[in-house]
Scaffold this motif. Sequence first.
Motif, PDB file in Angstrom:
ATOM      1  N   ASP A   1       0.829  -1.200   0.000  1.00  0.00           N
ATOM      2  CA  ASP A   1       0.000   0.000   0.000  1.00  0.00           C
ATOM      3  C   ASP A   1       0.869   1.258   0.000  1.00  0.00           C
ATOM      4  O   ASP A   1       0.587   2.217  -0.718  1.00  0.00           O
ATOM      5  CB  ASP A   1      -0.931   0.019   1.206  1.00  0.00           C
ATOM      6  N   PHE A   2       1.927   1.252   0.816  1.00  0.00           N
ATOM      7  CA  PHE A   2       2.828   2.394   0.865  1.00  0.00           C
ATOM      8  C   PHE A   2       3.453   2.635  -0.509  1.00  0.00           C
ATOM      9  O   PHE A   2       3.499   3.764  -0.993  1.00  0.00           O
ATOM     10  CB  PHE A   2       3.915   2.169   1.914  1.00  0.00           C
TER      11      PHE A   2
ATOM     12  N   ALA B   1       3.906   5.765  -5.406  1.00  0.00           N
ATOM     13  CA  ALA B   1       3.905   5.840  -6.875  1.00  0.00           C
ATOM     14  C   ALA B   1       2.882   6.860  -7.365  1.00  0.00           C
ATOM     15  O   ALA B   1       3.153   7.632  -8.295  1.00  0.00           O
ATOM     16  CB  ALA B   1       3.616   4.461  -7.466  1.00  0.00           C
ATOM     17  N   TRP B   2       1.699   6.893  -6.759  1.00  0.00           N
ATOM     18  CA  TRP B   2       0.678   7.872  -7.142  1.00  0.00           C
ATOM     19  C   TRP B   2       1.181   9.293  -6.896  1.00  0.00           C
ATOM     20  O   TRP B   2       0.967  10.187  -7.712  1.00  0.00           O
ATOM     21  CB  TRP B   2      -0.608   7.621  -6.352  1.00  0.00           C
TER      22      TRP B   2
ATOM     23  N   HIS C   1       0.852  24.382 -10.151  1.00  0.00           N
ATOM     24  CA  HIS C   1       1.535  23.090 -10.163  1.00  0.00           C
ATOM     25  C   HIS C   1       1.424  22.386  -8.816  1.00  0.00           C
ATOM     26  O   HIS C   1       2.282  21.582  -8.460  1.00  0.00           O
ATOM     27  CB  HIS C   1       3.013  23.284 -10.537  1.00  0.00           C
ATOM     28  N   ASP C   2       0.364  22.690  -8.078  1.00  0.00           N
ATOM     29  CA  ASP C   2       0.190  22.122  -6.747  1.00  0.00           C
ATOM     30  C   ASP C   2      -1.195  21.496  -6.647  1.00  0.00           C
ATOM     31  O   ASP C   2      -2.153  21.963  -7.267  1.00  0.00           O
ATOM     32  CB  ASP C   2       0.345  23.232  -5.702  1.00  0.00           C
ATOM     33  N   ILE C   3      -1.305  20.439  -5.851  1.00  0.00           N
ATOM     34  CA  ILE C   3      -2.594  19.801  -5.565  1.00  0.00           C
ATOM     35  C   ILE C   3      -2.883  20.010  -4.093  1.00  0.00           C
ATOM     36  O   ILE C   3      -2.031  19.736  -3.246  1.00  0.00           O
ATOM     37  CB  ILE C   3      -2.556  18.287  -5.852  1.00  0.00           C
ATOM     38  N   GLN C   4      -4.073  20.501  -3.800  1.00  0.00           N
ATOM     39  CA  GLN C   4      -4.504  20.628  -2.416  1.00  0.00           C
ATOM     40  C   GLN C   4      -5.582  19.582  -2.172  1.00  0.00           C
ATOM     41  O   GLN C   4      -6.594  19.540  -2.878  1.00  0.00           O
ATOM     42  CB  GLN C   4      -5.028  22.030  -2.134  1.00  0.00           C
ATOM     43  N   ALA C   5      -5.361  18.736  -1.189  1.00  0.00           N
ATOM     44  CA  ALA C   5      -6.297  17.667  -0.853  1.00  0.00           C
ATOM     45  C   ALA C   5      -6.971  18.005   0.470  1.00  0.00           C
ATOM     46  O   ALA C   5      -6.319  18.481   1.406  1.00  0.00           O
ATOM     47  CB  ALA C   5      -5.550  16.340  -0.733  1.00  0.00           C
ATOM     48  N   SER C   6      -8.283  17.767   0.526  1.00  0.00           N
ATOM     49  CA  SER C   6      -9.006  18.017   1.768  1.00  0.00           C
ATOM     50  C   SER C   6     -10.206  17.085   1.870  1.00  0.00           C
ATOM     51  O   SER C   6     -10.635  16.472   0.898  1.00  0.00           O
ATOM     52  CB  SER C   6      -9.465  19.477   1.854  1.00  0.00           C
TER      53      SER C   6
ATOM     54  N   PRO D   1      -2.395  15.686   3.622  1.00  0.00           N
ATOM     55  CA  PRO D   1      -1.357  15.378   2.634  1.00  0.00           C
ATOM     56  C   PRO D   1      -1.950  14.401   1.612  1.00  0.00           C
ATOM     57  O   PRO D   1      -2.855  13.619   1.940  1.00  0.00           O
ATOM     58  CB  PRO D   1      -0.256  14.716   3.451  1.00  0.00           C
ATOM     59  N   LEU D   2      -1.452  14.444   0.400  1.00  0.00           N
ATOM     60  CA  LEU D   2      -2.025  13.636  -0.674  1.00  0.00           C
ATOM     61  C   LEU D   2      -2.015  12.151  -0.357  1.00  0.00           C
ATOM     62  O   LEU D   2      -3.008  11.456  -0.613  1.00  0.00           O
ATOM     63  CB  LEU D   2      -1.287  13.897  -1.992  1.00  0.00           C
ATOM     64  N   ASP D   3      -0.952  11.641   0.257  1.00  0.00           N
ATOM     65  CA  ASP D   3      -0.914  10.206   0.557  1.00  0.00           C
ATOM     66  C   ASP D   3      -1.985   9.817   1.574  1.00  0.00           C
ATOM     67  O   ASP D   3      -2.642   8.791   1.442  1.00  0.00           O
ATOM     68  CB  ASP D   3       0.477   9.771   1.033  1.00  0.00           C
TER      69      ASP D   3
END
Length: 128
Positions: free
Chosen positions: A6-7, A12-13, A75-80, A96-98
């Motif tokens: 999973d890690f 990789a993603w 060029h940034d992804i914000q995840a929430s 954080p994205l992970d």
Amino acid sequence: MDEIRDFDLHAAWIRRAQSDLHTFLEALAVRLEGALPGHVEVERKRNGLLSGTRHVTAIIIQADGSRYLLDAHGHDIQASRQHEVRGVVLKTESLPLDRWLQDLEDELRRLSGTLEGARGILQDFLTS
């Protein structure tokens, strides 16, 4: 062993997301739209005024009481993740994205278990 796998998958993603943001978001959006019809909203924006091509600017996944959001800013992804009750957002957490990917995976696992249970009940009802 599964935790290591999973890690590696999540790592990789993240590498893929950081190397080509637009391609990552488009691929993720297409996969989620196909897998979760009615639960996914994808926002797209034209690349230019006269451009025929568009790119993903946001992905919103609606789950039981939670809404998972990915927003592209340059060029940034914000995840929430937002927690809501009766359509009212009570809390928004930046993740954080992970962690966002892991939490979404867990939520989808719960949702699929619920849907599978409902499908079994319906099937039993129809065949009895």
